[in-house]
Design a protein around this motif. Sequence first.
Motif, short mmCIF file in Angstrom:
data_model
loop_
_atom_site.label_atom_id
_atom_site.label_comp_id
_atom_site.label_asym_id
_atom_site.label_seq_id
_atom_site.Cartn_x
_atom_site.Cartn_y
_atom_site.Cartn_z
N HIS A 1 0.81 -1.21 0.00
CA HIS A 1 0.00 0.00 0.00
C HIS A 1 0.85 1.27 0.00
CE1 HIS A 1 -2.67 -3.22 1.26
NE2 HIS A 1 -3.67 -2.47 0.84
N ASP A 2 1.87 1.31 0.83
CA ASP A 2 2.65 2.56 0.87
C ASP A 2 3.56 2.69 -0.34
OD1 ASP A 2 3.96 0.40 2.12
OD2 ASP A 2 5.20 1.70 3.36
N ASP A 3 4.00 1.56 -0.92
CA ASP A 3 4.73 1.63 -2.20
C ASP A 3 3.80 2.20 -3.27
OD1 ASP A 3 7.20 -0.59 -1.86
OD2 ASP A 3 5.39 -1.09 -0.75
N GLY B 1 13.66 -1.14 15.33
CA GLY B 1 13.11 -1.82 14.16
C GLY B 1 11.60 -1.96 14.28
N ASN B 2 11.02 -2.63 13.27
CA ASN B 2 9.59 -2.95 13.36
C ASN B 2 9.32 -4.43 13.08
OD1 ASN B 2 9.96 -3.04 10.59
ND2 ASN B 2 8.41 -1.50 10.09
N TRP B 3 10.40 -5.18 12.75
CA TRP B 3 10.21 -6.62 12.50
C TRP B 3 10.87 -7.39 13.63
CZ3 TRP B 3 6.59 -7.49 9.10
CH2 TRP B 3 6.34 -8.81 8.68
N ALA C 1 15.58 -4.40 13.80
CA ALA C 1 15.58 -4.42 12.32
C ALA C 1 14.21 -4.07 11.74
CB ALA C 1 16.02 -5.79 11.80
N GLU C 2 14.28 -3.31 10.68
CA GLU C 2 13.09 -2.92 9.92
C GLU C 2 12.86 -3.96 8.81
OE1 GLU C 2 11.15 -1.43 6.49
OE2 GLU C 2 13.33 -1.66 6.59
N PHE C 3 11.63 -4.11 8.36
CA PHE C 3 11.24 -5.17 7.41
C PHE C 3 12.11 -5.18 6.14
CE2 PHE C 3 8.64 -6.59 3.77
CZ PHE C 3 8.41 -7.89 4.16
N ASN C 4 12.20 -4.06 5.42
CA ASN C 4 12.89 -4.08 4.12
C ASN C 4 14.34 -4.52 4.25
OD1 ASN C 4 10.64 -3.23 2.76
ND2 ASN C 4 11.24 -1.06 2.70
N ILE C 5 14.96 -4.17 5.36
CA ILE C 5 16.37 -4.52 5.52
C ILE C 5 16.52 -5.96 6.00
CG2 ILE C 5 18.58 -3.90 6.59
CD1 ILE C 5 17.55 -1.75 4.68
N HIS D 1 5.44 5.22 5.11
CA HIS D 1 6.87 4.90 5.02
C HIS D 1 7.43 5.26 3.63
CE1 HIS D 1 6.73 2.41 8.67
NE2 HIS D 1 5.73 1.72 8.17
N ASP D 2 6.92 4.54 2.62
CA ASP D 2 7.55 4.62 1.29
C ASP D 2 7.40 6.00 0.61
OD1 ASP D 2 8.34 2.04 1.73
OD2 ASP D 2 6.75 1.14 0.53
N PRO D 3 6.27 6.68 0.80
CA PRO D 3 6.17 8.01 0.18
C PRO D 3 7.27 8.98 0.64
CG PRO D 3 3.99 7.23 0.75
CD PRO D 3 4.97 6.24 1.35
N GLY E 1 8.73 -9.00 -1.48
CA GLY E 1 8.83 -8.34 -0.17
C GLY E 1 7.50 -8.44 0.53
N ASN E 2 6.69 -7.41 0.38
CA ASN E 2 5.37 -7.45 1.02
C ASN E 2 4.58 -8.67 0.57
OD1 ASN E 2 5.54 -5.10 2.59
ND2 ASN E 2 5.17 -3.83 0.79
N GLN E 3 4.78 -9.06 -0.67
CA GLN E 3 4.21 -10.29 -1.19
C GLN E 3 5.23 -10.90 -2.16
OE1 GLN E 3 2.31 -12.66 -1.11
NE2 GLN E 3 0.67 -12.14 0.31
#
Length: 316
Positions: A17-19, A162-164, A168-172, A242-244, A43-45
């Motif tokens: 969604h944010d992408d 992080g959030n995961w 650590a954050e998800f994308n990393i 996040h992504d915006p 990633g997200n999927q």
Amino acid sequence: MNQIKKKAIILDGDPGHDDAIAFVLAAAFKDYLDIKAITACGGNQTLAKTTLNYRKIATLLGLTNIPIAAGREKPLQADLVIAPNYHGESGLDGPKLPDPEVELSELSAVELMANVLRESDEKVTIVATGPQTNVASLLLAHPELKDKIEAISIMGGGLEHGNWTSTAEFNIIVDPESADIEFRSGVPVIMAGLDVTEKAYILPSEWDVLRGDNEVADIVAQWCDFFYIHLKELGWPGALMHDPCSIMVLVHPEIFVSKDLYVQIDTKGEFTRGATVPDYHGLLGQKPNCKCLLDVDRELFVKYLIEACQSFRKDA
Ligand code: BDR
Ligand code: CA
């Protein structure tokens, strides 16, 4: 009259969604940004789903001439982890989107990115809002093209948490080896980590104004509705954009606070794999490799985001 020089960009991500909202924002900033290509990563999927999502969003936006290519199925070394708890089974659950009218390029993501860089007279900025797998693959396959990259504007990491996992954050954490290659590549990184993206939220009352405004704005409101379901359970006051941030900083850098730092990626840590570790005190004697975004004027961020969505009105 002075013509504004547009920044050439490649969008790489895992919509999400944010992408998707980052893509909408980039399209709305058409006087400032020139989207040369779109590349999808898992990633997200899964890759198949994120690629299909990019093709649908491009169709929604009427951007059917921008080439879209699929990247690697999996991270460089790790197994793919996905995030259906945030983004649903399709990776972009919520409103129905148009069937894709954009063919998938026969090129791989790396070949497409390499062609864009090679053919461009100007340096190109890569905006990477998923795991950094495609970007690292490009850097490994085409080190000779590094100088053609102006910067890599990423959503990823978090200097403080992080959030995961707690660090650590998800994308990393999905592909730390790729992030490590990127951060050590010598190409300047602009890092929109959780430090800033968790401050860039939009409240339900703010995205309400987008409903019915125009087709794109209405869909953005519904994406926010869906994305906020899980975020609300976690206690956030609004949908985290996040992504915006990775797009917004290219057009409105003045609304962000940043610090240039040398940042390393932990690929080995027992508890901290995927952490983005800043050398705050210059102890390593390295030049900064990263412009770390730390804060944002949230109200201006939301104002620009809403105006961007409203710019798709037929009479705008
Ligand atoms: C990041 O992970 C994904 O779920 C979002 O699209 C964003 O890129 C936030 O941690
Ligand atoms: Ca993403």
